[in-house]
Design a protein around this motif. Structure first.
Motif, mmCIF file in Angstrom:
data_model
loop_
_atom_site.group_PDB
_atom_site.id
_atom_site.type_symbol
_atom_site.label_atom_id
_atom_site.label_comp_id
_atom_site.label_asym_id
_atom_site.label_seq_id
_atom_site.Cartn_x
_atom_site.Cartn_y
_atom_site.Cartn_z
ATOM 1 N N VAL A 278 -21.055 -15.772 -49.093
ATOM 2 C CA VAL A 278 -19.905 -15.199 -49.829
ATOM 3 C C VAL A 278 -19.596 -15.983 -51.098
ATOM 4 O O VAL A 278 -18.545 -15.769 -51.719
ATOM 5 N N ASP A 279 -20.498 -16.908 -51.469
ATOM 6 C CA ASP A 279 -20.357 -17.658 -52.725
ATOM 7 C C ASP A 279 -19.102 -18.537 -52.730
ATOM 8 O O ASP A 279 -18.436 -18.693 -53.747
ATOM 9 N N TRP A 280 -18.818 -19.125 -51.557
ATOM 10 C CA TRP A 280 -17.686 -20.059 -51.445
ATOM 11 C C TRP A 280 -18.210 -21.470 -51.165
ATOM 12 O O TRP A 280 -17.570 -22.250 -50.486
ATOM 13 N N ASP A 285 -14.050 -24.479 -53.979
ATOM 14 C CA ASP A 285 -13.691 -23.460 -52.984
ATOM 15 C C ASP A 285 -13.059 -24.104 -51.762
ATOM 16 O O ASP A 285 -12.065 -23.592 -51.217
ATOM 17 N N ARG A 289 -9.188 -23.033 -51.325
ATOM 18 C CA ARG A 289 -9.028 -21.936 -50.359
ATOM 19 C C ARG A 289 -8.562 -22.430 -48.985
ATOM 20 O O ARG A 289 -7.720 -21.802 -48.342
ATOM 21 N N LEU A 331 -11.358 -18.768 -42.418
ATOM 22 C CA LEU A 331 -11.972 -17.776 -43.304
ATOM 23 C C LEU A 331 -11.554 -16.369 -42.877
ATOM 24 O O LEU A 331 -11.253 -15.514 -43.721
ATOM 25 N N ASP A 335 -9.317 -13.879 -45.474
ATOM 26 C CA ASP A 335 -9.782 -12.556 -45.887
ATOM 27 C C ASP A 335 -10.808 -12.078 -44.859
ATOM 28 O O ASP A 335 -11.936 -12.569 -44.822
ATOM 29 N N SER A 337 -12.444 -9.312 -44.634
ATOM 30 C CA SER A 337 -13.644 -8.678 -45.203
ATOM 31 C C SER A 337 -14.652 -9.737 -45.665
ATOM 32 O O SER A 337 -15.864 -9.540 -45.557
ATOM 33 N N ILE A 338 -14.133 -10.859 -46.185
ATOM 34 C CA ILE A 338 -15.017 -11.963 -46.595
ATOM 35 C C ILE A 338 -15.699 -12.555 -45.372
ATOM 36 O O ILE A 338 -16.900 -12.856 -45.393
ATOM 37 N N ALA A 341 -18.471 -10.361 -44.247
ATOM 38 C CA ALA A 341 -19.640 -10.520 -45.119
ATOM 39 C C ALA A 341 -20.381 -11.805 -44.800
ATOM 40 O O ALA A 341 -21.612 -11.872 -44.907
ATOM 41 N N ALA A 342 -19.651 -12.840 -44.402
ATOM 42 C CA ALA A 342 -20.261 -14.135 -44.112
ATOM 43 C C ALA A 342 -21.162 -14.086 -42.891
ATOM 44 O O ALA A 342 -22.134 -14.836 -42.803
#
Length: 363
Positions: A278-280, A285, A289, A331, A335, A337-338, A341-342
């Motif tokens: 997820v590019d975190w 980040d 976050r 996480l 979010d 949805s994030i 995706a992860a």
């Protein structure tokens, strides 16, 4: 002055002067190019030594009774001293605004001729000849420069004493000047037509608007290059492996989060795989976050997940307190949805997938 006398001056120039100028020009050009690059000033440098034939043509014009310059013609040596552009170097900047930067640079690396004050500097667009003619669009700074003795060998310092004309202009002004010079100053086929004059004037106006366009392009390029530089730096700073991630988290959060002692090495590999997805995966980040508030709130949810897993008598993929499992549940809380995706590329039985499913059942 007769043509024979002019030929004597040209011969004196070929025999006694031109060889020195041919040695000076490369030294000046190399020094300018090095300093321009060092100061980050985009520009091109061109140079020339006046050819004997060109010198002869100029002196013949001076010799005409109506030239107003006949008094400048005398002995060969004295006449050559009247000519400031026997050696000339032109610096063509990308934009008008860099002209002053080049001028300041030149005053630092060269010296002014002994017989001139402040390099004999002339800003051409301020001269009466150009200022009073709204169709003359040439903009340039001319100055006379000499090499400094400390930049030369002892032998050269005694012989390379000639000055050189340094012309500083923008590339667009240079193009206009070359065209104007070749069509007006050197006209040999009659007077210019009205269409030719209008075209030259229009081209001059375009050079002014073009300068603004170039400035805008360079500004956009600088923004793009800075972004690429920042992106490259960010890419280099991203976590490469679980050890980097766990070490950073230990340094950033300390040994405990709240009252619980943490072992950031447990679950770090799975967490990093999810963060990569997820590019975190940059230190920023983690710091921005996963705030203390989020982590403390997530601990409450984690306790409910433990209770639910215990009630369901699960024996695999159990939530592990004091590990990176806390961050995956965080996480989910940040979010959902994030988080989905992860774990998208992970198997349904992976710990992260099980924790995601448990989180969704609770919420």
């Amino acid at each position: 002055m007769s043509e024979e006398q002019i030929d004597q001056i040209v011969q004196f120039y070929k025999t006694n002067t031109i060889f020195r100028l041919q040695k000076i020009i490369p030294i000046i050009t190399e020094r300018l190019e090095a300093e321009l690059e060092k100061d980050g000033i985009p520009a091109r440098v061109a140079a020339r030594v006046k050819k004997p034939a060109s010198l002869r043509g100029k002196l013949l014009k001076w010799a005409k009774p109506d030239s107003g310059k006949t008094e400048r013609l005398s002995s060969p040596e004295a006449t050559l001293l009247e000519l400031s552009d026997l050696a000339a170097v032109r610096v063509m900047t990308y934009t008008e605004s860099d002209r002053s930067k080049v001028y300041n640079l030149a005053t630092k690396i060269f010296k002014s001729p002994d017989n001139l004050k402040d390099f004999g500097t002339e800003i051409l667009e301020n001269s009466p000849r150009i200022k009073q003619n709204d169709k003359n669009h040439y903009r340039a700074t001319h100055m006379q420069i000499c090499l400094r003795e400390e930049d030369l060998s002892k032998d050269d310092a005694e012989t390379l004493i000639d000055s050189c004309e340094l012309q500083i202009t923008s590339m667009l002004a240079h193009v206009w000047n070359e065209i104007e010079h070749d069509t007006i100053y050197k006209e040999k086929s009659g007077k210019l037509s009205s269409d030719e004059k209008r075209a030259i004037h229009s081209l001059g106006l375009l050079t002014q608007s073009g300068d603004h366009i170039i400035q805008s392009l360079l500004a956009s390029r600088n923004i793009r290059e800075e972004k690429e530089k920042r992106d490259s730096q960010i890419q280099n700073e991203r976590f490469c492996d679980k050890d980097e991630l766990s070490s950073f988290m230990l340094n950033h959060f300390g040994e405990k989060i709240g009252p619980v002692k943490m072992d950031f090495s447990v679950g770090a590999e799975d967490l990093l795989a999810g963060l990569h997805s997820v590019d975190w995966d940059h230190p920023n980040d983690i710091m921005t976050r996963f705030t203390p508030k989020i982590l403390l709130e997530t601990r409450k949810i984690s306790k409910r997940i433990i209770a639910a897993q215990t009630k369901a008598k699960r024996t695999k993929s159990l939530y592990r307190p004091g590990t990176c499992d806390l961050f995956f549940v965080s996480l989910c809380a940040i979010d959902l949805s994030i988080a989905e995706a992860a774990v998208e590329d992970l198997s349904g039985n992976s710990r992260a997938s099980v924790l995601l499913k448990a989180f969704k059942q609770l919420t």
